[in-house]
Scaffold this motif. Structure first.
Motif, PDB file in Angstrom:
ATOM      1  N   ARG A   1       0.829  -1.211   0.000  1.00 23.85           N
ATOM      2  CA  ARG A   1       0.000   0.000   0.000  1.00 23.85           C
ATOM      3  C   ARG A   1       0.868   1.270   0.000  1.00 23.85           C
ATOM      4  O   ARG A   1       0.730   2.159   0.827  1.00 23.85           O
TER       5      ARG A   1
ATOM      6  N   TYR B   1       1.809   3.462  -8.102  1.00 19.00           N
ATOM      7  CA  TYR B   1       1.093   2.525  -7.245  1.00 19.00           C
ATOM      8  C   TYR B   1       0.609   1.334  -8.076  1.00 19.00           C
ATOM      9  O   TYR B   1      -0.089   1.520  -9.091  1.00 19.00           O
TER      10      TYR B   1
ATOM     11  N   TYR C   1      -3.757   4.257   1.193  1.00 19.92           N
ATOM     12  CA  TYR C   1      -3.181   4.428  -0.140  1.00 19.92           C
ATOM     13  C   TYR C   1      -2.326   5.693  -0.165  1.00 19.92           C
ATOM     14  O   TYR C   1      -2.552   6.604   0.639  1.00 19.92           O
TER      15      TYR C   1
END
Lengths: 129, 338
Positions: A43, A59, B50
């Motif tokens: 994450r 990501y 995130y």
């Protein structure tokens, strides 16, 4: 595991510790697939070093296992859409971004509640460990 | 009655139609996650961890409406993140209401007082307010003091303005059944339409890894909470699902019942696990190896009894057999019968 170490992390290590700062250079197909999973599970942003000295940082939001066509899909900061990177092109994976699932915010909150309790503060004692 | 008749009729006729068409896997509730950013960082939540550039992304109204059309579920739940942060949320909701979807806008209510006039009361729109218990438990669970009181204020305002309001409650292993029951009393006194309750899922990304319930402890807890139920308590969920939580029924998970769509795509296989993403709802149905998931099939599913996997199983039971239908009628009319 330091960022400088060209390491071959084990599955046990990955599940027990944050991978933040780790660099992994897969040496076999099996390792490549394992690292692909870790990058997908992480994450935070990762930096992929690709063949030809290129690198991308973003990501990893999906991975597609399809033999030689296996790939990672990345969201890159400031760019719309997804970037697809074939796993066969990946030389190393660096877990460069902050691990946002490290649990530090929770630890800080519980520390605050403990301190409130010890100082006789208004708030109730935390009941969860 | 916790759910309006029109909504019951819509859901019942939809499920019966799927059965008549012999559709093997059909969605019941679309879990639409237009944004992951949240203004809280709750201990048991694994949804918001995130990087900033991911949290800054959001689905457009058009993407949300396309997902609703593609999936076809009669109910749409909008969790997050905190959906009220999304600047186009009123437009998204209006578009879904125009499609006659029953929308549950799940919110911690911190922004509701400020934004409520952006929404119009409708039988299709429900504010589902996150409330994890009485003041002490809720503020501890959401890791911020004062949130319970803010939510109470917002609930009163929303009710006064004529909105449908429900609560959604996640219980963890420190839940005290007596206080949970007191919490139900307080919510009913407030005048909410109904309550939704579920055990927490052990997200491996959640900050607090020690608060999650095992399957056996979940059944023990819910048996103590829901036995000798008060008549005034109304639950906005299947009565068979509540019996499942109490250990009175065994179900296998129905992960396709609550498909999830977010900025990454259609999430495999369910709202809780992230095992990759599909580019379309049909691809999600076709590409997911459903047999890999559920109790006894996947270690990550072994303790899960969460509504997004099992409420659809309970509804399937209701409409799948006369015994299930009769059981539903009995559990609705006589919730305390054994």
């Amino acid at each position: 595991m330091s960022q400088d170490a060209a390491d071959h992390a084990t599955a046990d290590h990955a599940s027990a510790h944050s991978l933040q700062g780790t660099v992994v250079r897969p040496r076999s197909e099996e390792e490549r697939l394992r690292v692909m999973e870790w990058a997908f599970d992480y994450r935070g942003d990762v930096t992929l070093e690709l063949a030809g000295s290129e690198s991308v940082c973003g990501y990893v939001c999906n991975r597609v296992a399809a033999g030689a066509e296996s790939c990672l899909e990345l969201l890159l900061p400031g760019r719309p859409g997804l970037l697809k990177v074939f796993c066969r092109d990946i030389q190393s994976v660096r877990f460069t971004g902050e691990d946002t699932a490290s649990g530090r915010s929770w630890e800080a909150w519980m520390r605050k509640k403990r301190e409130e309790k010890e100082s006789g503060g208004a708030s109730s004692a935390p009941r969860r460990p | 009655m916790a759910v309006p008749l029109s909504q019951m009729f819509t859901v019942a006729s939809y499920v019966i139609l799927q059965k008549l068409k012999q559709v093997p896997r059909y969605p019941l509730v679309l879990m639409l996650e237009p944004i992951f950013r949240c203004n809280l960082a709750c201990a048991g939540c694994g949804k918001i961890q995130y990087p900033d550039h991911v949290l800054d992304r959001r689905l457009t109204p058009e993407q949300c409406w396309a997902a609703a059309d593609e999936c076809g579920a009669p109910i749409i739940s909008i969790p997050g993140g905190e959906p009220l942060i999304h600047p186009e949320m009123p437009e998204i909701v209006r578009g879904l209401v125009r499609r006659k979807k029953y929308v549950y806008l799940c919110t911690n209510a911190l922004l509701l007082e400020r934004k409520i006039d952006d929404y119009a009361p409708s039988k299709y729109l429900t504010f589902s307010i996150h409330m994890d218990g009485l003041r002490e438990e809720h503020d501890l669970a959401v890791c911020r003091d004062g949130v319970f009181d803010a939510a109470l204020r917002a609930i009163r305002i929303a009710l006064r303005k004529g909105f449908r309001v429900t609560t959604n409650t996640t219980l963890f292993n420190d839940a005290d059944p007596v206080r949970v029951r007191a919490f139900f009393d307080e919510m009913m006194e407030l005048g909410v339409e109904g309550m939704m309750v579920s055990p927490g899922y052990s997200y491996d990304k959640a900050p607090d890894q020690q608060g999650f319930l095992t399957r056996h402890r979940t059944q023990q807890l819910f048996a103590r909470v829901l036995t000798d139920r008060k008549r005034r308590w109304r639950f906005n969920q299947s009565p068979l699902f509540l019996e499942f939580l109490m250990g009175k029924r065994e179900y296998q998970c129905t992960p396709w019942g609550n498909p999830t769509y977010n900025i990454f795509g259609w999430q495999k296989p369910c709202y809780l696990l992230q095992d990759g993403y599909a580019g379309s709802f049909q691809a999600l149905l076709d590409e997911t190896d459903w047999e890999r998931y559920g109790v006894g099939r996947n270690d990550k599913c072994k303790d899960c009894m969460v509504h997004c996997g099992y409420e659809a199983s309970a509804v399937e039971d209701t409409f799948g057999s006369w015994a299930g239908f009769v059981g539903t009628v009995r559990a609705t009319l006589f919730p305390n019968a054994t």
